[in-house]
Design a protein around this motif. Structure first.
Motif, PDB file in Angstrom:
ATOM      1  N   THR A 104       0.842  -1.188   0.000  1.00 27.52           N
ATOM      2  CA  THR A 104       0.000   0.000   0.000  1.00 27.52           C
ATOM      3  C   THR A 104       0.877   1.237   0.000  1.00 27.52           C
ATOM      4  O   THR A 104       2.089   1.156   0.219  1.00 27.52           O
ATOM      5  CB  THR A 104      -0.927   0.021   1.232  1.00 27.52           C
ATOM      6  OG1 THR A 104      -1.819   1.137   1.131  1.00 27.52           O
ATOM      7  CG2 THR A 104      -0.126   0.140   2.511  1.00 27.52           C
ATOM      8  N   GLN A 105       0.252   2.386  -0.262  1.00 25.55           N
ATOM      9  CA  GLN A 105       0.965   3.648  -0.155  1.00 25.55           C
ATOM     10  C   GLN A 105       1.292   3.936   1.307  1.00 25.55           C
ATOM     11  O   GLN A 105       0.531   3.585   2.208  1.00 25.55           O
ATOM     12  CB  GLN A 105       0.121   4.784  -0.733  1.00 25.55           C
ATOM     13  CG  GLN A 105      -0.064   4.717  -2.239  1.00 25.55           C
ATOM     14  CD  GLN A 105       1.236   4.965  -2.993  1.00 25.55           C
ATOM     15  OE1 GLN A 105       2.016   5.836  -2.633  1.00 25.55           O
ATOM     16  NE2 GLN A 105       1.466   4.185  -4.036  1.00 25.55           N
TER      17      GLN A 105
ATOM     18  N   THR B 195       5.571   3.093  -2.752  1.00 22.91           N
ATOM     19  CA  THR B 195       4.686   2.035  -2.283  1.00 22.91           C
ATOM     20  C   THR B 195       5.484   1.099  -1.386  1.00 22.91           C
ATOM     21  O   THR B 195       6.595   0.697  -1.733  1.00 22.91           O
ATOM     22  CB  THR B 195       4.096   1.241  -3.463  1.00 22.91           C
ATOM     23  OG1 THR B 195       3.281   2.111  -4.250  1.00 22.91           O
ATOM     24  CG2 THR B 195       3.255   0.078  -2.968  1.00 22.91           C
TER      25      THR B 195
END
Length: 346
Positions: free
Chosen positions: A176-177, A259
């Protein structure tokens, strides 16, 4: 100039390294400064490993519970020069270390928007592992102001590199970011957090030891799987991890727009936070995990209590069964006794 020359009577501008690796940075200078900053949260020293096609920055803390490795390829730099007669260094057999405190002092103002404190846009690092110092040149494009730093440097020939081989063995993976995870941990002001990962969500709990449960605020934050680019939990997992190092890694990823890939498994095995989407910069951060011993103890106590209750509820039945067995006669005894009674009545 030879690396053995004394610097006592020389001006900083007169000191040079003839047989050095040269790394020039301009557009990626802010990213480099953030890399120095995140490594400073792990250790008070940074190990530098010059290679023929990259520069590796490594750090680990004194308790060996946190490790970090950032690999900067030659494309990360605007200019990348290697010495022609330095085969040992090109093979990566020598490490050098510098103080993170000194490095932070140099790069702390990079990217600042303070008009009274203009930032430097260009940097050049000269590094010779056989020397006892490194040279860093900083320059402002508009004002042509230049600063030159000479950092003491000592040779370091050992490193715990085997910790970076565990990533493929860890069963749980998510990506995920960094800002998503920053939102997850934003409300925590504790040293450790407990992570509960299941097939459909990730929950973070403020980790509180049993003695403080009645005095400390509890905090739980849950993020559904749709906020993750990848979310694969092979087995439900509960681990406790240090928030200080993890939060600095998340800030690094958020500022640089990376990311983050998280690899983890059962308690006691490491959590690895990896950055590998950008070929110019790759990184791995290895963090130790531990079990929630208080939760285990509570679960054990609950199991024992349930077992005791079951035993207590079953005790009367067992007693009744014992009484019934004592009162009931053996079927063969019944057959033998009944005819006798019948015969007597007849």
């Amino acid at each position: 100039m030879s690396s053995e020359i004394s610097m006592k009577d020389l001006s900083v501008h007169d000191i040079h390294l003839e047989n050095a690796f040269v790394y020039a940075i301009d557009t990626n200078l802010k990213v480099f400064a953030e890399a120095i900053n995140v490594l400073s949260k792990i250790s008070d020293q940074i190990l530098l490993q010059p290679l023929a096609d990259s520069l590796i920055l490594t750090a680990y803390n004194s308790t060996k519970s946190a490790f970090a490795k950032i690999v900067l390829s030659s494309n990360f730099f605007s200019r990348f020069e290697t010495p022609s007669n330095n085969e040992q260094n090109l093979n990566g057999e020598v490490y050098c270390r510098i103080s993170t405190r000194s490095a932070l002092h140099i790069f702390k103002d990079i990217g600042t928007k303070n008009v009274h404190l203009p930032s430097f846009e260009n940097c050049q690092l000269e590094l010779d592992p056989s020397a006892d110092f490194a040279i860093i040149h900083m320059e402002q494009e508009n004002t042509q102001i230049r600063k030159v730093y000479v950092l003491p440097m000592r040779e370091h020939t050992t490193i715990c590199d085997n910790v970076f081989t565990e990533k493929q063995r860890l069963k749980n993976k998510m990506a995920t970011q960094a800002k998503v995870l920053l939102n997850l941990f934003g409300g925590f002001d504790c040293k450790e957090v407990r992570l509960d990962a299941s097939a459909n969500k990730l929950t973070a709990h403020r980790y509180i030891v049993r003695e403080d449960l009645s005095r400390v605020r509890k905090t739980d934050v849950t993020i559904p799987t749709e906020h993750f680019e990848k979310f694969y939990i092979h087995v439900d997992t509960r681990i406790v991890i240090s928030l200080r190092e993890l939060r600095s890694i998340l800030h690094f990823g958020n500022i640089c727009g990376f990311t983050l890939n998280l690899h983890f498994d059962r308690p006691g095995r490491p959590m690895i936070v990896a950055i590998d989407e950008n070929m110019d910069l790759t990184a791995e951060f290895v963090l130790a995990t531990m079990d929630d011993f208080d939760a285990q103890q509570n679960q054990l106590s609950s199991t024992q209590s349930t077992s005791n209750q079951q035993q207590e509820s079953q005790t009367p039945n067992i007693q009744k069964l014992g009484i019934a067995k004592r009162l009931n006669l053996n079927p063969r005894q019944k057959e033998n006794q009944m005819p006798q009674h019948c015969a007597s009545f007849s």
